[in-house]
Motif scaffolding. Structure first.
Motif, PDB file in Angstrom:
ATOM      1  N   ARG A   1       0.839  -1.203   0.000  1.00 46.22           N
ATOM      2  CA  ARG A   1       0.000   0.000   0.000  1.00 46.22           C
ATOM      3  C   ARG A   1       0.872   1.251   0.000  1.00 46.22           C
ATOM      4  O   ARG A   1       0.706   2.153  -0.817  1.00 46.22           O
ATOM      5  N   ARG A   2       1.837   1.270   0.909  1.00 49.34           N
ATOM      6  CA  ARG A   2       2.637   2.473   1.108  1.00 49.34           C
ATOM      7  C   ARG A   2       3.618   2.726  -0.035  1.00 49.34           C
ATOM      8  O   ARG A   2       3.780   3.846  -0.491  1.00 49.34           O
ATOM      9  N   GLU A   3       4.263   1.666  -0.505  1.00 50.45           N
ATOM     10  CA  GLU A   3       5.359   1.855  -1.472  1.00 50.45           C
ATOM     11  C   GLU A   3       4.942   1.694  -2.930  1.00 50.45           C
ATOM     12  O   GLU A   3       5.686   2.090  -3.814  1.00 50.45           O
ATOM     13  N   VAL A   4       3.785   1.064  -3.184  1.00 50.56           N
ATOM     14  CA  VAL A   4       3.454   0.755  -4.580  1.00 50.56           C
ATOM     15  C   VAL A   4       2.090   1.302  -5.021  1.00 50.56           C
ATOM     16  O   VAL A   4       2.021   2.205  -5.861  1.00 50.56           O
ATOM     17  N   TYR A   5       1.026   0.776  -4.445  1.00 48.31           N
ATOM     18  CA  TYR A   5      -0.300   1.018  -5.026  1.00 48.31           C
ATOM     19  C   TYR A   5      -1.081   2.172  -4.420  1.00 48.31           C
ATOM     20  O   TYR A   5      -2.024   2.668  -5.032  1.00 48.31           O
ATOM     21  N   GLY A   6      -0.737   2.585  -3.209  1.00 48.15           N
ATOM     22  CA  GLY A   6      -1.523   3.622  -2.559  1.00 48.15           C
ATOM     23  C   GLY A   6      -2.753   3.066  -1.869  1.00 48.15           C
ATOM     24  O   GLY A   6      -3.063   1.876  -1.963  1.00 48.15           O
ATOM     25  N   SER A   7      -3.453   3.944  -1.170  1.00 50.54           N
ATOM     26  CA  SER A   7      -4.578   3.521  -0.326  1.00 50.54           C
ATOM     27  C   SER A   7      -5.834   3.242  -1.141  1.00 50.54           C
ATOM     28  O   SER A   7      -6.000   3.743  -2.246  1.00 50.54           O
ATOM     29  N   ILE A   8      -6.712   2.463  -0.515  1.00 45.99           N
ATOM     30  CA  ILE A   8      -8.080   2.311  -1.017  1.00 45.99           C
ATOM     31  C   ILE A   8      -8.989   2.717   0.145  1.00 45.99           C
ATOM     32  O   ILE A   8      -9.403   1.863   0.938  1.00 45.99           O
ATOM     33  N   PRO A   9      -9.294   4.012   0.291  1.00 50.19           N
ATOM     34  CA  PRO A   9     -10.148   4.405   1.413  1.00 50.19           C
ATOM     35  C   PRO A   9     -11.506   3.726   1.311  1.00 50.19           C
ATOM     36  O   PRO A   9     -12.044   3.599   0.205  1.00 50.19           O
ATOM     37  N   LYS A  10     -12.011   3.262   2.435  1.00 49.00           N
ATOM     38  CA  LYS A  10     -13.263   2.508   2.362  1.00 49.00           C
ATOM     39  C   LYS A  10     -14.411   3.211   3.075  1.00 49.00           C
ATOM     40  O   LYS A  10     -15.539   2.763   3.045  1.00 49.00           O
ATOM     41  N   ASP A  11     -14.117   4.332   3.706  1.00 53.55           N
ATOM     42  CA  ASP A  11     -15.199   4.991   4.427  1.00 53.55           C
ATOM     43  C   ASP A  11     -16.047   5.842   3.486  1.00 53.55           C
ATOM     44  O   ASP A  11     -15.538   6.498   2.585  1.00 53.55           O
ATOM     45  N   PHE A  12     -17.348   5.775   3.668  1.00 51.63           N
ATOM     46  CA  PHE A  12     -18.276   6.678   2.969  1.00 51.63           C
ATOM     47  C   PHE A  12     -19.552   6.751   3.778  1.00 51.63           C
ATOM     48  O   PHE A  12     -19.738   5.976   4.730  1.00 51.63           O
ATOM     49  N   ASP A  13     -20.432   7.693   3.426  1.00 50.68           N
ATOM     50  CA  ASP A  13     -21.638   7.901   4.235  1.00 50.68           C
ATOM     51  C   ASP A  13     -22.835   7.065   3.749  1.00 50.68           C
ATOM     52  O   ASP A  13     -23.568   6.519   4.548  1.00 50.68           O
ATOM     53  N   PHE A  14     -23.020   6.993   2.433  1.00 54.09           N
ATOM     54  CA  PHE A  14     -24.138   6.196   1.890  1.00 54.09           C
ATOM     55  C   PHE A  14     -23.708   5.487   0.631  1.00 54.09           C
ATOM     56  O   PHE A  14     -22.865   5.974  -0.104  1.00 54.09           O
ATOM     57  N   ILE A  15     -24.379   4.368   0.379  1.00 57.03           N
ATOM     58  CA  ILE A  15     -24.262   3.726  -0.939  1.00 57.03           C
ATOM     59  C   ILE A  15     -25.668   3.341  -1.370  1.00 57.03           C
ATOM     60  O   ILE A  15     -26.476   2.907  -0.541  1.00 57.03           O
ATOM     61  N   SER A  16     -25.990   3.576  -2.638  1.00 53.85           N
ATOM     62  CA  SER A  16     -27.308   3.153  -3.117  1.00 53.85           C
ATOM     63  C   SER A  16     -27.187   2.568  -4.517  1.00 53.85           C
ATOM     64  O   SER A  16     -26.245   2.874  -5.255  1.00 53.85           O
ATOM     65  N   PHE A  17     -28.127   1.698  -4.823  1.00 52.07           N
ATOM     66  CA  PHE A  17     -28.092   0.992  -6.102  1.00 52.07           C
ATOM     67  C   PHE A  17     -29.382   1.290  -6.851  1.00 52.07           C
ATOM     68  O   PHE A  17     -30.466   1.060  -6.321  1.00 52.07           O
ATOM     69  N   GLN A  18     -29.239   1.804  -8.058  1.00 49.70           N
ATOM     70  CA  GLN A  18     -30.438   2.098  -8.835  1.00 49.70           C
ATOM     71  C   GLN A  18     -30.410   1.298 -10.123  1.00 49.70           C
ATOM     72  O   GLN A  18     -29.436   1.370 -10.889  1.00 49.70           O
ATOM     73  N   ILE A  19     -31.468   0.538 -10.356  1.00 46.65           N
ATOM     74  CA  ILE A  19     -31.540  -0.224 -11.600  1.00 46.65           C
ATOM     75  C   ILE A  19     -32.030   0.723 -12.685  1.00 46.65           C
ATOM     76  O   ILE A  19     -33.077   1.360 -12.549  1.00 46.65           O
ATOM     77  N   VAL A  20     -31.247   0.850 -13.746  1.00 46.95           N
ATOM     78  CA  VAL A  20     -31.628   1.723 -14.851  1.00 46.95           C
ATOM     79  C   VAL A  20     -31.846   0.858 -16.091  1.00 46.95           C
ATOM     80  O   VAL A  20     -31.491  -0.322 -16.102  1.00 46.95           O
ATOM     81  N   SER A  21     -32.426   1.444 -17.106  1.00 49.72           N
ATOM     82  CA  SER A  21     -32.644   0.663 -18.312  1.00 49.72           C
ATOM     83  C   SER A  21     -32.336   1.544 -19.510  1.00 49.72           C
ATOM     84  O   SER A  21     -33.163   2.330 -19.936  1.00 49.72           O
ATOM     85  N   GLU A  22     -31.117   1.423 -20.003  1.00 50.74           N
ATOM     86  CA  GLU A  22     -30.702   2.290 -21.098  1.00 50.74           C
ATOM     87  C   GLU A  22     -30.360   1.527 -22.354  1.00 50.74           C
ATOM     88  O   GLU A  22     -30.484   2.035 -23.446  1.00 50.74           O
ATOM     89  N   ASN A  23     -29.876   0.318 -22.175  1.00 55.02           N
ATOM     90  CA  ASN A  23     -29.371  -0.412 -23.326  1.00 55.02           C
ATOM     91  C   ASN A  23     -30.147  -1.682 -23.572  1.00 55.02           C
ATOM     92  O   ASN A  23     -30.709  -2.272 -22.654  1.00 55.02           O
ATOM     93  N   GLN A  24     -30.127  -2.081 -24.843  1.00 53.05           N
ATOM     94  CA  GLN A  24     -30.793  -3.318 -25.190  1.00 53.05           C
ATOM     95  C   GLN A  24     -29.915  -4.499 -24.837  1.00 53.05           C
ATOM     96  O   GLN A  24     -28.711  -4.457 -25.042  1.00 53.05           O
ATOM     97  N   ASN A  25     -30.535  -5.515 -24.329  1.00 55.77           N
ATOM     98  CA  ASN A  25     -29.810  -6.736 -23.990  1.00 55.77           C
ATOM     99  C   ASN A  25     -29.394  -7.460 -25.267  1.00 55.77           C
ATOM    100  O   ASN A  25     -30.241  -7.873 -26.049  1.00 55.77           O
ATOM    101  N   PRO A  26     -28.089  -7.633 -25.488  1.00 51.08           N
ATOM    102  CA  PRO A  26     -27.665  -8.342 -26.701  1.00 51.08           C
ATOM    103  C   PRO A  26     -27.916  -9.857 -26.636  1.00 51.08           C
ATOM    104  O   PRO A  26     -27.799 -10.530 -27.652  1.00 51.08           O
ATOM    105  N   TYR A  27     -28.212 -10.382 -25.463  1.00 51.14           N
ATOM    106  CA  TYR A  27     -28.426 -11.835 -25.317  1.00 51.14           C
ATOM    107  C   TYR A  27     -29.775 -12.137 -24.648  1.00 51.14           C
ATOM    108  O   TYR A  27     -29.820 -12.765 -23.591  1.00 51.14           O
ATOM    109  N   PRO A  28     -30.875 -11.670 -25.243  1.00 51.73           N
ATOM    110  CA  PRO A  28     -32.162 -11.774 -24.539  1.00 51.73           C
ATOM    111  C   PRO A  28     -32.630 -13.207 -24.299  1.00 51.73           C
ATOM    112  O   PRO A  28     -33.370 -13.456 -23.353  1.00 51.73           O
TER     113      PRO A  28
END
Ligand code: GTR
Length: 387
Positions: free
Chosen positions: A56-83
């Motif tokens: 982490r320190r010498e090569v890749y850097g941090s991956i901060p994991k703290d946040f206040d909210f996470i939400s998931f929204q299902i959207v529909s923009e593209n056509q399914n190529p494998y219906p």
């Protein structure tokens, strides 16, 4: 997108095996204080955290994991190529911290034929692509083949998390959610941001009843392979980790300086790794770690490396060596029967076993259906043997 062919012309790299320096590698099984590491407890409580912190320190850097909210929204923009075979779910993942919100897009295909929850394969994509569906390209992301085998499969584009661009990489999650990282020598950079994105994708999978997250694999090719490996090391929710042709800063041993080197990668892509990594330009021997030790941090979960014969820029032999040496953690610490008995030059067939595997195929730098066929064999073997 900076192409490898341009870089190869721009930087002179060594491709002569006789010019590879003798390998004197740091000892993975001696702690910083000199303790000999011989059992799971000392590995997991002393040495593994120590090594993770160095990477982490010498090569890749941090991956901060703290946040206040996470939400998931299902959207529909593209056509399914494998219906006929699959259901397509497009998901906007929005994460808020200190009043700022960043949204990334995840594309998920679920097998229609499935009765129980399906195993999940996530591909981190970075190639120019349909920004919504990710890269639905024959071979690179073989949705149909994976679905036919009963896997659910998802992809997100790195660009929707952090742009792959020296001028703009902060415009995504880094600048918006974690701006304080930018001032830090060991702060979050592009690979840290992409790994963060993969973790948020896993956050979503954990809410999806049609996915069995215990059977999960993270896959990435090349720059996304380096990221897949770093993600797998940091997030133990991934059962199988598969960096394909990840080369320098991924699977390959840095000290070999064969093909792309630390200096070349830090010069061409100064925004991928953290600032500290630049200290090792032309000074690989002073690295406190090498990449076989990163491989070890995935254990006891399963790890698979793959190379292509003509992909010398990524140093196939260095990738194999780091699997061969890294897999000692399974045999010597976890007591599992894992071995890579062959010299690189003698390899013909894929080595696919419980916990660890490797293949080299003919041809150029790419992610192909042939690679995926071996990944599928490896995943099926490892998922079926889960305790
Ligand atoms: C190259 C880079 C490699 C590899 C590759 C890719 O230009 O030097 O480290 O990441 O790009 O991502 O295809």
């Amino acid at each position: 997108l900076i192409q490898t062919t341009n870089l190869m012309a721009q930087y002179s790299a060594n491709y002569d095996e006789s010019k590879v320096p003798p390998l004197i590698l740091p000892d993975p099984f001696v702690s910083d204080k000199g303790t000999l590491i011989q059992n799971i407890s000392d590995w997991e409580n002393i040495r593994r955290p120590e090594l993770l912190e160095i990477f982490r320190r010498e090569v890749y850097g941090s991956i901060p994991k703290d946040f206040d909210f996470i939400s998931f929204q299902i959207v529909s923009e593209n056509q399914n190529p494998y219906p006929d075979e699959a259901e397509l779910k497009e998901i906007d993942i929005s994460v808020t911290r200190n009043g700022e919100t960043h949204t990334m897009r995840l594309n998920l295909f679920l097998p229609k034929s499935q009765k129980s929850a399906a195993p999940i394969v996530l591909l981190i994509n970075y190639k120019p692509a349909d920004p919504a569906i990710g890269l639905v390209e024959e071979g690179f992301w073989p949705v149909k083949e994976l679905i036919a085998k009963g896997f659910a499969t998802a992809s997100f584009h790195g660009e929707t998390v952090a742009p792959d661009d020296p001028e703009r990489f902060t415009e995504g999650v880094i600048g918006k959610l974690y701006p304080e990282e930018l001032a830090k020598e060991d702060g979050m950079r592009t690979f840290g941001a992409w790994a963060w994105g993969a973790m948020r994708a896993m956050d979503y999978f954990e809410t999806e009843p049609r996915i069995e997250t215990k059977k999960s694999a993270i896959v990435g090719h090349s720059r996304a392979g380096k990221t897949a490996l770093w993600t797998g090391v940091n997030d133990s929710r991934w059962a199988v980790v598969i960096p394909n042709e990840s080369g320098c800063g991924g699977a390959a041993i840095s000290r070999r300086k064969f093909g792309e080197t630390v200096k070349i990668i830090n010069t061409a892509f100064p925004y991928w790794f953290n600032e500290n990594f630049k200290k090792y330009n032309d000074a690989e021997n002073t690295l406190p770690i090498d990449q076989h030790m990163l491989a070890m941090l995935v254990a006891p979960r399963a790890l698979y490396f793959s190379s292509a014969r003509e992909d010398r820029w990524a140093d196939p032999k260095g990738e194999y060596l780091s699997m061969k040496l890294g897999s000692r953690v399974y045999s010597e610490i976890y007591g599992k029967e894992v071995s890579f008995p062959l010299e690189f030059e003698k390899l013909e067939k894929p080595i696919i076993q419980h916990y660890a595997g490797y293949h080299i195929r003919e041809g150029k730098h790419n992610l192909t259906l042939e690679d995926w066929d071996h990944f599928i064999t490896f995943m099926e073997l490892n998922f079926s043997q889960q305790e």
